[in-house]
Design an enzyme around this catalytic site. Structure first.
Site, PDB file in Angstrom:
ATOM      1  N   SER A  49       0.854  -1.193   0.000  1.00  0.00           N
ATOM      2  CA  SER A  49       0.000   0.000   0.000  1.00  0.00           C
ATOM      3  C   SER A  49       0.891   1.245   0.000  1.00  0.00           C
ATOM      4  CB  SER A  49      -0.863   0.005   1.263  1.00  0.00           C
ATOM      5  OG  SER A  49      -0.031   0.214   2.391  1.00  0.00           O
ATOM      6  N   ASP A  82      -1.128  -1.398  -3.915  1.00  0.00           N
ATOM      7  CA  ASP A  82      -2.489  -1.611  -3.408  1.00  0.00           C
ATOM      8  C   ASP A  82      -3.101  -0.249  -3.038  1.00  0.00           C
ATOM      9  OD1 ASP A  82      -4.627  -3.169  -2.461  1.00  0.00           O
ATOM     10  OD2 ASP A  82      -3.811  -3.258  -0.427  1.00  0.00           O
ATOM     11  N   ASP A 104      -7.118   3.540  -7.179  1.00  0.00           N
ATOM     12  CA  ASP A 104      -8.385   3.445  -6.454  1.00  0.00           C
ATOM     13  C   ASP A 104      -9.076   4.806  -6.447  1.00  0.00           C
ATOM     14  OD1 ASP A 104     -10.453   3.268  -4.690  1.00  0.00           O
ATOM     15  OD2 ASP A 104      -9.277   2.507  -3.010  1.00  0.00           O
ATOM     16  N   GLU A 134     -11.066   0.310  -8.942  1.00  0.00           N
ATOM     17  CA  GLU A 134     -12.143  -0.080  -8.014  1.00  0.00           C
ATOM     18  C   GLU A 134     -13.386   0.757  -8.286  1.00  0.00           C
ATOM     19  OE1 GLU A 134     -11.210  -1.012  -3.902  1.00  0.00           O
ATOM     20  OE2 GLU A 134     -12.801   0.341  -3.227  1.00  0.00           O
ATOM     21  N   HIS A 208     -11.504  -7.382  -2.395  1.00  0.00           N
ATOM     22  CA  HIS A 208     -10.750  -6.779  -1.277  1.00  0.00           C
ATOM     23  C   HIS A 208     -11.448  -7.147   0.035  1.00  0.00           C
ATOM     24  CE1 HIS A 208      -7.951  -3.786  -3.211  1.00  0.00           C
ATOM     25  NE2 HIS A 208      -8.598  -4.283  -4.236  1.00  0.00           N
ATOM     26  N   SER A 211     -10.120 -11.073   4.350  1.00  0.00           N
ATOM     27  CA  SER A 211      -9.562 -11.873   5.455  1.00  0.00           C
ATOM     28  C   SER A 211     -10.661 -12.638   6.176  1.00  0.00           C
ATOM     29  CB  SER A 211      -8.819 -10.969   6.450  1.00  0.00           C
ATOM     30  OG  SER A 211      -7.492 -10.754   5.999  1.00  0.00           O
ATOM     31  N   ASN A 251      -7.563 -10.297  -1.799  1.00  0.00           N
ATOM     32  CA  ASN A 251      -6.628  -9.508  -0.990  1.00  0.00           C
ATOM     33  C   ASN A 251      -6.675  -9.879   0.490  1.00  0.00           C
ATOM     34  OD1 ASN A 251      -6.460  -8.149  -3.422  1.00  0.00           O
ATOM     35  ND2 ASN A 251      -6.424  -6.128  -2.480  1.00  0.00           N
ATOM     36  N   ASP A 253      -4.686  -8.950   4.130  1.00  0.00           N
ATOM     37  CA  ASP A 253      -3.737  -8.223   4.964  1.00  0.00           C
ATOM     38  C   ASP A 253      -4.005  -8.519   6.447  1.00  0.00           C
ATOM     39  OD1 ASP A 253      -1.892  -6.542   6.041  1.00  0.00           O
ATOM     40  OD2 ASP A 253      -2.689  -4.690   5.212  1.00  0.00           O
TER      41      ASP A 253
END
Ligand code: G3H
Ligand code: 13P
Ligand code: ZN
Length: 306
Positions: A49, A82, A104, A134, A208, A211, A251, A253
């Site tokens: 990022s 990112d 983005d 995006e 995105h 997780s 994605n 993180d």
């Protein structure tokens, strides 16, 4: 081998699997994801990022990833910006050696997003760099105010956006969000919308905020002092469904952050005499490797680096 997102994602799209994009900030995170990619024989997207670039330094990041590519010629890997928010940041990364950038413009209106994305596509094309954009906002359904404007990706707008910008991949908003607290109640993603987008848009789609916040990580971190009550991520079955509906890049993180800090907490709590950073960061790397291995198997990218 350093390649572009366009290359790895076109193969993934055709093969019905997704490639993980893992955020890095330092050497241990990079080593964890690259070592696992090698063990799993998986392609991998290394994401940084703008704040990671600021933290680690552009030249350090590029040099580390080039070293990883040199020592792992059999693993297709990309270095991807990112959430680049402006043309200058994208330009800096394109000139600096990134093989892919995300521009983005989701904070802009439709025309503003198109104009900025188109500009970055033009710059990137001349250097053989691929571009992700995006459309829509990464917010959970429960966070969207009733009656407020639809924050998610409109399928017809997505088609027009891709046609007018020439972008190589598109991040869609269907109810995922960044961080460890994605839902207060039930998990809700708009898969009907994803289906419709897939029907209308012919570039690889990106998820995105994906997780999972798995319980084994949360339990370990909590055992050693972390405060994570209410943390909730995207369950594995939803990820599988998203891939079956055309998501080709996922994605991650937050899960790496939780694994890293949970393990650091464990060492500091259980071994108060340890002060060698390698004895603290080494186990953190191993814990992150477990996360990456689970993701690669879930996404179906294991064994695809051929
Ligand atoms: O999209 C957000 C990523 O998790 C990167 O976060 O800006 O804190 O590096 P960051
Ligand atoms: P998570 O916070 O769910 O890991 O999402 C990361 C991400 O989308 C990075 O761009
Ligand atoms: Zn993101």
């Amino acid at each position: 081998m350093l390649v572009t997102n366009k290359e790895v994602l076109s193969v993934a799209s055709a093969g019905g699997y997704a490639v993980g994009a893992f955020n890095i900030n330092n050497m241990e995170i990079l080593q964890a994801i690259i070592e696992t990619a090698k063990e799993e024989k998986s392609p991998i997207i290394v994401s940084a990022s703008p704040s990671a670039v600021k933290y680690a330094g552009l030249d350090y990041l590029v040099a580390m990833v080039k070293a990883a590519a040199k020592t792992n010629p059999d693993i297709p890997m990309t270095l991807h910006l990112d959430h680049g928010k402006d043309i200058e940041t994208a330009q800096m990364c394109i000139n600096g050696g990134f093989t892919s950038v995300m521009i983005d413009g989701s904070h802009l209106d439709f025309e503003g997003n198109i104009a900025m994305t188109k500009h970055v596509v033009e710059i990137a094309r001349s250097k053989g760099v691929s571009v992700e954009a995006e459309l829509g906002k990464l917010v959970s359904q429960e966070a969207t105010a009733q009656g407020a404007e639809d924050p998610y990706t409109d399928p017809d707008n997505a088609k027009e956006f891709v046609d007018r910008t020439g972008v190589d991949s598109l991040a869609v908003a269907i109810g995922t969000s960044h961080g460890a607290y994605k839902f207060k109640g039930d998990v809700k993603l708009d898969f009907d919308r994803l289906k419709d987008i897939r029907r209308k848009v012919n570039v690889p789609l990106v998820l995105h905020g994906a997780s999972g916040v798995p319980s084994w990580i949360v339990e370990k971190a909590t055992k050693y002092g972390a405060e994570l009550s209410g943390a909730k991520g995207i369950p594995d079955k939803h990820i599988k469904c998203a891939i079956s509906l055309g998501i080709a890049k996922i994605n991650i993180d937050t899960d790496l952050r939780l694994a890293f800090t949970g393990s650091v907490r464990e060492v500091l709590v259980t071994s108060p005499k340890v002060y060698d950073p390698r004895k603290i960061l080494g186990p953190a790397k191993e814990n992150m490797k477990r996360v990456v291995q689970e993701k690669m198997r879930l996404f179906g990218s294991s064994g695809k680096a051929v």
